[in-house]
Design an enzyme around this catalytic site. Structure first.
Site, PDB file in Angstrom:
ATOM      1  N   CYS A   1       0.829  -1.199   0.000  1.00 15.46           N
ATOM      2  CA  CYS A   1       0.000   0.000   0.000  1.00 15.46           C
ATOM      3  C   CYS A   1       0.871   1.261   0.000  1.00 15.46           C
ATOM      4  CB  CYS A   1      -0.984  -0.052   1.174  1.00 15.46           C
ATOM      5  SG  CYS A   1      -2.300   1.151   1.026  1.00 15.46           S
TER       6      CYS A   1
ATOM      7  N   HIS B   1      -3.702  -5.249   0.820  1.00 11.64           N
ATOM      8  CA  HIS B   1      -3.152  -5.649   2.123  1.00 11.64           C
ATOM      9  C   HIS B   1      -3.164  -7.172   2.281  1.00 11.64           C
ATOM     10  CE1 HIS B   1      -2.688  -1.705   4.016  1.00 11.64           C
ATOM     11  NE2 HIS B   1      -3.691  -1.350   3.231  1.00 11.64           N
TER      12      HIS B   1
ATOM     13  N   GLU C   1      -1.761  -8.806   4.565  1.00 12.18           N
ATOM     14  CA  GLU C   1      -1.627  -9.185   5.976  1.00 12.18           C
ATOM     15  C   GLU C   1      -2.968  -9.357   6.691  1.00 12.18           C
ATOM     16  OE1 GLU C   1      -1.061  -6.323   4.562  1.00 12.18           O
ATOM     17  OE2 GLU C   1      -1.094  -4.595   5.903  1.00 12.18           O
TER      18      GLU C   1
END
Ligand code: XMP
Length: 519
Positions: free
Chosen positions: A77, A171, A173
């Protein structure tokens, strides 16, 4: 080791977590860390997301020396935009902030070096990803290829022609990117070539050694415990490392759950052998809270009073230690350290107020900080440290305690009513074997009176609201769907057994737009 440079995203800690899930050790450091100050040799670097925009006047930037290290770098990002900002790409604001699911199309490079396609190797041509950004790439930096795109983001994933530099707009994660963990595995194991050598057992050994080294052969440490998992794990680890030179203090603020101070004392002192003092300061807290309804004021009063009480108790321990030192009586030394048992989410909360690097810096400056695990990991650590299962699995409890669950003014009587209702609620949840399925459950005492009937008499009494949520990280939460017979039993027991309550309601609001707590 993988180095994660943190630009202040609320998800940064999840990146370290995903690396550890691949048994790869990851260290999170402020994004402004100078490469020359890093004492270890990372095998790769991940640049996190951020609430900032790369072109903002005061936005944080990475030491440009990272691009000269020759090791793999993955920008997530803002991290992607930071790579572009440094290497002459172009970043522009999106028409609309993009927040939510997106479908990523993986694009095989036409040309470029062998490393270009390495990031998505084995992950297929398409995957669901989670986006949360207001800016995006609008032109590639020189020598980069597009390796993935979505409908709204033409540069959703990029890679350098010949160097191991990668950037992704989404993202990986967060759990909303289902294959994100594999993608991070591709990076840390496949591209960086990290070894899978991180385990919790080894981590405990290293932490104990680290604490012993910091504390030296003499000198005491004090630390506050609340009865929650984090501070208990931190306390137990300190105890394992330096035994009785660690002194825990628990402050009873009068707004704890039923019998909590006693239970914490039994567990820490008797079961775990930790040197603990419980200070009953409930009169002081309750008198300062008298007549206060505003939640922020309640929080402030409790926070400040806590500091007063903790400092006074610490001063007593310091005086006794100094005295012992003077007499030379088997001295354990003076009080030299303060233990802070803080989890990532707490660090994140403060970041959003103070900017990305400031808070982390203060955190790193306090050398006895908690090893910065996520809450699941702290639980796993607790189990290995033989902390009793009911405590390890316990739902979180806010620092200001029942004061923010009594919606009107806090009095001893109101605390008693709420403690009683809450204990019935939790007892029934445990009996129904639902406790571990729920992330957090508690009762709230409403400041209104409702009409009821008892025998021939009308009653005019207070209302209890029940809250139960399921959540990954408490940033979002869903209300829990109870089997009706469990709610029926809880309601009937509370209205029958708790004097002053004639009505029970169940809260069916999700977060957002509601929050978990009512205040
Ligand atoms: P909210 O209400 O913000 O709660 O959705 C998210 C999580 O944070 C806890 N919480 C607090 N914890 N001090 C704390 O230590 C506080 O002032 C506080 N407010 C909320 C809440 O219990 C939930 O787990």
């Amino acid at each position: 080791t993988v180095l994660i440079l943190d630009f202040g995203s609320q998800y940064s800690h999840l990146i370290t977590r995903r690396c550890r899930e691949h048994n790869v050790y990851a260290e999170l450091m402020p994004c402004t860390t100078k490469i020359k100050d890093i004492k270890f040799k990372p095998k790769g670097i991940i640049l996190s997301g951020s609430p900032y925009s790369v072109y903002d006047k005061d936005s944080p930037h990475v030491d440009p020396a990272v691009f000269d290290l020759g090791i793999p770098i993955l920008g997530i990002c803002y991290g992607l935009q930071e790579i572009a900002w440094n290497l002459n790409g172009k970043v522009s604001p999106c028409d609309h902030r993009e927040y939510g699911f997106s479908q990523l199309q993986v694009k095989k490079s036409d040309g470029g070096g062998a490393s270009v396609d390495a990031l998505f190797e084995g992950l297929g041509d398409e995957m669901q990803v989670w986006m949360s950004h207001g800016d995006q790439l609008s032109a590639l930096p020189p020598d980069f290829h597009i390796i993935g795109y979505t409908q709204s983001a033409p540069y959703a994933a990029i890679a350098h022609n010949s160097k191991p530099l990668y950037g992704i707009q989404f993202h990986p994660e967060v759990t909303h990117s289902p294959r994100g963990k594999e993608l991070i595995g591709r990076f840390v194991l496949g591209i960086c070539g990290c070894r899978k050598n991180w385990t919790m057992e080894e981590f405990i050994g290293k932490e104990i050694a680290r604490i012993r080294e910091i504390c030296g052969p003499k000198g005491r440490v004090i630390g506050a415990v609340s009865g929650g998992v984090d501070s208990t794990v931190a306390a137990k680890l300190m105890h394992e490392a330096i035994g009785d030179r660690f002194h825990a203090i628990m402050v009873d603020n009068g707004v704890l759950r039923m019998n909590e101070a006693q239970q914490v004392n039994d567990m820490l002192n008797k079961d775990l052998g930790v040197n603990l003092t419980v200070v009953d300061a409930s009169d002081m807290f309750l008198s300062r809270l008298e007549g206060i309804e505003d939640p922020e004021q309640k929080r402030k009063i409790i926070g400040n009073t806590f500091i007063n009480v903790f400092e006074a108790e610490a001063a007593k321990i310091e005086a006794a230690a100094d005295d012992e030192e003077k007499r030379g009586a088997a001295a354990k030394g003076r009080v030299e350290w303060l233990l802070q048992g803080t989890l990532y989410p707490d660090v994140i909360e403060s970041i959003s107020f103070k900017g990305p690097s400031a808070t982390i810096k203060t955190h790193h400056n306090s050398p006895l900080h908690h090893p910065l695990l996520t809450s699941d990991e702290v639980r796993a650590l607790g189990r290995l440290l033989s902390i009793p299962a009911p405590l390890v699995q316990r739902h979180p409890f806010p620092g200001p305690g029942l004061a923010i669950r009594i919606l009107g003014p806090v009095t001893r009587d109101q605390v008693k009513i709420l403690q009683h209702a809450d204990s019935i609620y939790i007892e029934e949840i445990r009996k129904a074997k639902l406790y571990d399925q729920i992330s957090q459950a508690f009762a709230v005492l409403l400041p209104v009176r409702a009409v009821g009937v008892m025998g021939d008499q009308r009653t005019y009494e207070q209302v209890i609201a029940l809250r139960a949520v399921q959540s990954e990280d408490f940033m979002t939460a869903d209300w829990y769907v109870f089997p009706p017979e469990v709610l029926r039993r809880i309601s009937s027991r509370i209205t029958n057994e708790v004097a002053g309550i004639n009505r029970v309601t169940y809260d069916i609001s999700s977060k957002p737009p509601a929050t978990v707590e009512w205040l």
